[in-house]
Design a protein around this motif. Structure first.
Motif, PDB file in Angstrom:
ATOM      1  N   ALA A 126       0.837  -1.208   0.000  1.00  0.00           N
ATOM      2  CA  ALA A 126       0.000   0.000   0.000  1.00  0.00           C
ATOM      3  C   ALA A 126       0.867   1.251   0.000  1.00  0.00           C
ATOM      4  O   ALA A 126       0.565   2.239  -0.691  1.00  0.00           O
ATOM      5  CB  ALA A 126      -0.931  -0.002   1.206  1.00  0.00           C
ATOM      6  N   GLY A 127       1.961   1.242   0.757  1.00  0.00           N
ATOM      7  CA  GLY A 127       2.858   2.388   0.778  1.00  0.00           C
ATOM      8  C   GLY A 127       3.522   2.625  -0.571  1.00  0.00           C
ATOM      9  O   GLY A 127       3.621   3.759  -1.040  1.00  0.00           O
ATOM     10  N   ALA A 156       0.999   4.127  -2.878  1.00  0.00           N
ATOM     11  CA  ALA A 156       0.749   5.544  -2.572  1.00  0.00           C
ATOM     12  C   ALA A 156       1.840   6.424  -3.175  1.00  0.00           C
ATOM     13  O   ALA A 156       1.555   7.472  -3.773  1.00  0.00           O
ATOM     14  CB  ALA A 156       0.670   5.756  -1.065  1.00  0.00           C
ATOM     15  N   PHE A 157       3.096   6.013  -3.048  1.00  0.00           N
ATOM     16  CA  PHE A 157       4.182   6.804  -3.614  1.00  0.00           C
ATOM     17  C   PHE A 157       4.149   6.786  -5.143  1.00  0.00           C
ATOM     18  O   PHE A 157       4.528   7.768  -5.788  1.00  0.00           O
ATOM     19  CB  PHE A 157       5.532   6.297  -3.109  1.00  0.00           C
ATOM     20  CG  PHE A 157       5.842   6.747  -1.716  1.00  0.00           C
ATOM     21  CD1 PHE A 157       5.859   8.093  -1.391  1.00  0.00           C
ATOM     22  CD2 PHE A 157       6.128   5.833  -0.712  1.00  0.00           C
ATOM     23  CE1 PHE A 157       6.151   8.524  -0.106  1.00  0.00           C
ATOM     24  CE2 PHE A 157       6.420   6.246   0.579  1.00  0.00           C
ATOM     25  CZ  PHE A 157       6.430   7.596   0.891  1.00  0.00           C
ATOM     26  N   LEU A 182       1.369   6.653  -6.965  1.00  0.00           N
ATOM     27  CA  LEU A 182       0.315   7.605  -7.324  1.00  0.00           C
ATOM     28  C   LEU A 182       0.805   9.038  -7.153  1.00  0.00           C
ATOM     29  O   LEU A 182       0.495   9.915  -7.960  1.00  0.00           O
ATOM     30  CB  LEU A 182      -0.929   7.358  -6.469  1.00  0.00           C
ATOM     31  CG  LEU A 182      -1.647   6.021  -6.727  1.00  0.00           C
ATOM     32  CD1 LEU A 182      -2.778   5.828  -5.708  1.00  0.00           C
ATOM     33  CD2 LEU A 182      -2.198   5.974  -8.148  1.00  0.00           C
ATOM     34  N   MET A 183       1.583   9.282  -6.088  1.00  0.00           N
ATOM     35  CA  MET A 183       2.153  10.617  -5.897  1.00  0.00           C
ATOM     36  C   MET A 183       3.059  10.985  -7.072  1.00  0.00           C
ATOM     37  O   MET A 183       3.010  12.107  -7.593  1.00  0.00           O
ATOM     38  CB  MET A 183       2.944  10.672  -4.592  1.00  0.00           C
ATOM     39  CG  MET A 183       3.499  12.064  -4.275  1.00  0.00           C
ATOM     40  SD  MET A 183       4.621  12.086  -2.857  1.00  0.00           S
ATOM     41  CE  MET A 183       6.096  11.354  -3.581  1.00  0.00           C
ATOM     42  N   ALA A 190      -3.036  16.434  -3.141  1.00  0.00           N
ATOM     43  CA  ALA A 190      -2.826  14.986  -3.224  1.00  0.00           C
ATOM     44  C   ALA A 190      -1.357  14.610  -3.044  1.00  0.00           C
ATOM     45  O   ALA A 190      -1.051  13.553  -2.477  1.00  0.00           O
ATOM     46  CB  ALA A 190      -3.333  14.467  -4.563  1.00  0.00           C
ATOM     47  N   LEU A 212      -0.729  11.853  -0.266  1.00  0.00           N
ATOM     48  CA  LEU A 212      -0.196  10.551  -0.679  1.00  0.00           C
ATOM     49  C   LEU A 212       1.180  10.298  -0.075  1.00  0.00           C
ATOM     50  O   LEU A 212       1.503   9.154   0.287  1.00  0.00           O
ATOM     51  CB  LEU A 212      -0.125  10.482  -2.204  1.00  0.00           C
ATOM     52  CG  LEU A 212      -1.471  10.370  -2.917  1.00  0.00           C
ATOM     53  CD1 LEU A 212      -1.302  10.579  -4.425  1.00  0.00           C
ATOM     54  CD2 LEU A 212      -2.117   9.010  -2.647  1.00  0.00           C
ATOM     55  N   ILE A 220       0.483   9.209   3.491  1.00  0.00           N
ATOM     56  CA  ILE A 220      -0.052   7.844   3.509  1.00  0.00           C
ATOM     57  C   ILE A 220       1.066   6.831   3.247  1.00  0.00           C
ATOM     58  O   ILE A 220       1.187   5.806   3.940  1.00  0.00           O
ATOM     59  CB  ILE A 220      -1.165   7.685   2.458  1.00  0.00           C
ATOM     60  CG1 ILE A 220      -2.388   8.511   2.872  1.00  0.00           C
ATOM     61  CG2 ILE A 220      -1.558   6.217   2.296  1.00  0.00           C
ATOM     62  CD1 ILE A 220      -3.485   8.542   1.822  1.00  0.00           C
ATOM     63  N   GLY A 221       1.895   7.126   2.244  1.00  0.00           N
ATOM     64  CA  GLY A 221       2.994   6.225   1.935  1.00  0.00           C
ATOM     65  C   GLY A 221       3.959   6.081   3.096  1.00  0.00           C
ATOM     66  O   GLY A 221       4.400   4.977   3.428  1.00  0.00           O
ATOM     67  N   CYS A 241       2.263   4.003   5.918  1.00  0.00           N
ATOM     68  CA  CYS A 241       2.172   2.582   5.584  1.00  0.00           C
ATOM     69  C   CYS A 241       3.526   1.893   5.683  1.00  0.00           C
ATOM     70  O   CYS A 241       3.647   0.788   6.247  1.00  0.00           O
ATOM     71  CB  CYS A 241       1.603   2.404   4.181  1.00  0.00           C
ATOM     72  SG  CYS A 241      -0.146   2.809   4.014  1.00  0.00           S
TER      73      CYS A 241
END
Length: 302
Positions: free
Chosen positions: A8-9, A12-13, A15-16, A214, A218, A221-222, A225
């Motif tokens: 998941a981390g 997230a990175f 997507l960033m 975002a 993100l 979040i990354g 995680c």
């Protein structure tokens, strides 16, 4: 569950990185993007500090300042490379940082006189990583991407230095969220100065605000995680699963931006990932178990 946190981390990175690439295409410079990432990061990290009842004040200002400056410079490099280079290439170059970490730790062990039973494995990992870099560099020559490629490798070197400083802060008893908070503050300050002096500022419309927000969300979040993944299970499993980010980035570049890689490039990416995994598995000393181990960067400069 640990595997899910790390994956998941990494996602997230990825997507960033995709959001950064989109914004870079619409005229936002790397300095501006780091600034907005820092603005959002300050708010989020301040909330985390308040939630955990941690004071932002620290008696180790010099350590925080050094780590944050080096990490911000690394972020400048990485954000810049996401513009001209493909996502897979930019992420892969950033993931060469464990090789630099391995070199630094091995050099420190040799200076102390510790035995290094895994030196051969480390040298093999270094050679594989160098071969991977050459394979990826091959199509970049003659396409005007040489500078971006060099900046990507410089960013990986700075990332490794920042990670070692993060470890030093952790061993000194500094909470990770305080470290992240001051990192975000320095992001803002340095990026604002650099954008004003060199890059200039792009007009920000209401349509740009969700994407700018975002980036910081993100990143948080990354970071959360990956911190949980490293803290709740086997370190080596978490360290190696973070390389899923290279796969995610390559797929995102293909799906979102129509990027493609030929067979030698893919082989180079695979070599760098494998060498990073090999460096993470190589024990550095036999005489001093308390010495720093190699744990590939949990994306701390981001």
């Amino acid at each position: 569950m640990q595997a899910l946190w790390m994956i998941a981390g990494a996602l997230a990175f990825t997507l960033m990185g995709a959001v950064i690439k989109l914004l870079a295409a619409s005229s936002f410079g790397a300095f501006e993007l780091v600034f907005w990432r820092g603005v959002v990061g300050i708010g989020l990290m301040a909330a985390f500090l308040r939630w955990h009842r941690i004071s932002p004040a620290s008696g180790r200002f010099g350590m925080h300042a050094s780590r944050s400056v080096v990490g911000t410079l690394a972020m400048f490099c990485w954000f810049y490379t996401l513009g001209p280079l493909s996502m897979g290439t930019a992420f892969t170059l950033n993931y060469t940082s464990p090789i630099f970490i391995a070199l630094a730790v091995a050099a420190a062990a040799r200076w102390r006189g510790d035995r290094q039973p895994s030196r051969g494995r480390l040298h093999f990992a270094m050679a594989a990583s160098f071969a991977g870099v050459l394979l990826i560099l091959r199509p970049s020559i003659g396409q005007g991407q040489e500078l971006a490629f060099a900046i990507g490798l410089l960013g990986a070197l700075l990332t490794a230095a920042a990670y070692l400083q993060v470890r030093a802060l952790g061993r000194a008893g500094e909470p990770e969220w305080r470290t992240a908070f001051w990192f975000s503050v320095v992001n803002c300050l340095l990026a604002a100065l650099a954008a004003t002096a060199f890059g200039g500022w792009s007009p920000v419309s209401l349509a740009d605000l969700p994407a700018l927000l975002a980036i910081g969300v993100l990143a948080a979040i990354g970071q959360l995680c990956m911190t949980r993944a490293f803290g709740r299970g086997r370190t080596l499993l978490a360290a190696n699963l973070q390389y899923s980010g290279v796969v995610f980035a390559t797929m995102a570049g293909w799906i979102l931006f129509g990027e493609s890689h030929d067979l030698p490039e893919l082989a180079g990416i695979a070599l760098i990932v494998a060498s990073g995994v090999g460096a993470s598995l190589a024990p550095q000393t036999a005489a001093r178990p308390a010495s720093p181990s190699i744990e590939p960067l949990a994306r701390s400069p981001r």
